[in-house]
Scaffold this motif. Structure first.
Motif, PDB file in Angstrom:
ATOM      1  N   MET A   5      25.381 -34.117 -14.661  1.00 50.45           N
ATOM      2  CA  MET A   5      25.826 -34.399 -13.458  1.00 50.45           C
ATOM      3  C   MET A   5      24.994 -34.598 -12.290  1.00 50.45           C
ATOM      4  O   MET A   5      24.697 -33.730 -11.735  1.00 50.45           O
ATOM      5  CB  MET A   5      26.549 -33.143 -13.405  1.00 50.45           C
ATOM      6  N   PRO A   6      24.323 -35.899 -12.274  1.00 48.50           N
ATOM      7  CA  PRO A   6      23.172 -36.170 -11.411  1.00 48.50           C
ATOM      8  C   PRO A   6      23.553 -35.814  -9.853  1.00 48.50           C
ATOM      9  O   PRO A   6      22.761 -35.658  -9.155  1.00 48.50           O
ATOM     10  CB  PRO A   6      22.981 -37.651 -11.486  1.00 48.50           C
ATOM     11  N   SER A  25      30.533 -28.633  -9.135  1.00 47.58           N
ATOM     12  CA  SER A  25      31.424 -29.842  -8.939  1.00 47.58           C
ATOM     13  C   SER A  25      32.647 -29.907  -9.450  1.00 47.58           C
ATOM     14  O   SER A  25      32.869 -28.921 -10.458  1.00 47.58           O
ATOM     15  CB  SER A  25      30.460 -30.824  -9.903  1.00 47.58           C
ATOM     16  N   LYS A  26      33.504 -30.509  -8.869  1.00 45.55           N
ATOM     17  CA  LYS A  26      34.905 -30.567  -9.424  1.00 45.55           C
ATOM     18  C   LYS A  26      34.965 -31.262 -10.607  1.00 45.55           C
ATOM     19  O   LYS A  26      35.954 -31.306 -11.191  1.00 45.55           O
ATOM     20  CB  LYS A  26      35.835 -31.298  -8.214  1.00 45.55           C
ATOM     21  N   HIS A  27      33.893 -31.972 -10.955  1.00 45.89           N
ATOM     22  CA  HIS A  27      34.089 -33.056 -12.083  1.00 45.89           C
ATOM     23  C   HIS A  27      33.695 -32.191 -13.346  1.00 45.89           C
ATOM     24  O   HIS A  27      33.743 -32.862 -14.366  1.00 45.89           O
ATOM     25  CB  HIS A  27      33.167 -34.245 -11.752  1.00 45.89           C
ATOM     26  N   TRP A  28      33.335 -31.046 -13.508  1.00 44.76           N
ATOM     27  CA  TRP A  28      33.011 -30.105 -14.529  1.00 44.76           C
ATOM     28  C   TRP A  28      34.271 -30.104 -15.394  1.00 44.76           C
ATOM     29  O   TRP A  28      34.046 -30.023 -16.645  1.00 44.76           O
ATOM     30  CB  TRP A  28      32.234 -28.771 -14.276  1.00 44.76           C
ATOM     31  N   LEU A  29      35.245 -30.204 -14.652  1.00 47.74           N
ATOM     32  CA  LEU A  29      36.617 -29.953 -15.413  1.00 47.74           C
ATOM     33  C   LEU A  29      36.873 -31.299 -16.478  1.00 47.74           C
ATOM     34  O   LEU A  29      37.531 -30.955 -17.447  1.00 47.74           O
ATOM     35  CB  LEU A  29      37.748 -29.963 -14.537  1.00 47.74           C
ATOM     36  N   CYS A  30      36.222 -32.316 -16.070  1.00 51.99           N
ATOM     37  CA  CYS A  30      36.314 -33.587 -16.925  1.00 51.99           C
ATOM     38  C   CYS A  30      35.449 -33.224 -18.340  1.00 51.99           C
ATOM     39  O   CYS A  30      35.982 -33.804 -19.163  1.00 51.99           O
ATOM     40  CB  CYS A  30      35.536 -34.852 -16.166  1.00 51.99           C
ATOM     41  N   LEU A  31      34.542 -32.679 -18.416  1.00 53.56           N
ATOM     42  CA  LEU A  31      33.626 -32.384 -19.594  1.00 53.56           C
ATOM     43  C   LEU A  31      33.906 -31.000 -20.221  1.00 53.56           C
ATOM     44  O   LEU A  31      33.883 -30.828 -21.307  1.00 53.56           O
ATOM     45  CB  LEU A  31      32.266 -32.294 -19.082  1.00 53.56           C
ATOM     46  N   PHE A  32      34.708 -30.469 -19.540  1.00 57.50           N
ATOM     47  CA  PHE A  32      35.345 -29.020 -20.108  1.00 57.50           C
ATOM     48  C   PHE A  32      36.716 -28.821 -19.723  1.00 57.50           C
ATOM     49  O   PHE A  32      37.223 -27.947 -19.090  1.00 57.50           O
ATOM     50  CB  PHE A  32      34.469 -27.889 -19.622  1.00 57.50           C
TER      51      PHE A  32
END
Length: 145
Positions: A5-6, A25-32
């Motif tokens: 997540m750069p 990051s709000k995008h951690w949900l995409c990975l988990f």
């Protein structure tokens, strides 16, 4: 974390016996995608197809993570009384405890993939206690810091 997540900043804090690493990051949900509101043992935990591929390729790393987070490796000490005398012996074993049935099933599946003999010692605990199984699991888990 920074490599995955750069655009998200990563911070570290050294504590006694561990290092705390944070990244928001709000995008951690995409990975988990298993993450969500409420207690994890009350919601379904299932691997996405892309996660299952990684799980199949690296069951040892999966089990290592589980054991380092919710596991224990220690000596089981037994004391038996028979015919007026005490007999004591001990042996190493692993215990993995979790309230999520789904996580316990994933742990058991990974152990089976590794050829590690295991059983449920309680409804929420997986036990690895046979000498050969403990030795095999030692190859993957390593010391818990």
């Amino acid at each position: 974390m920074a490599a995955v997540m750069p655009t998200s900043s990563v911070s570290r804090r050294h504590l006694q016996g561990c290092t705390e690493v944070k990244s928001y990051s709000k995008h951690w949900l995409c990975l988990f995608p298993q993450h969500g509101p409420g207690r994890k043992h009350k919601r379904r935990i299932a691997l996405e197809p892309w996660q299952r591929e990684i799980f199949k390729k690296h069951p040892g790393l999966f089990v290592r993570g589980l054991m380092h987070s919710d596991g224990y490796r220690g000596m089981n000490r037994i004391r038996r009384h028979s015919n007026g005398s005490d007999r004591c012996y001990e042996y190493p074993r692993y215990l993995f405890t979790n309230e999520s049935k789904d996580i316990l099933e994933l742990c058991g599946e990974a152990l089976t993939m590794l050829g590690v003999d295991w059983r449920y010692s309680r409804y929420n605990t997986i036990s690895v206690a046979r000498r050969e199984a403990v030795e095999r699991l030692d190859e993957f888990v390593g010391p818990k810091y």
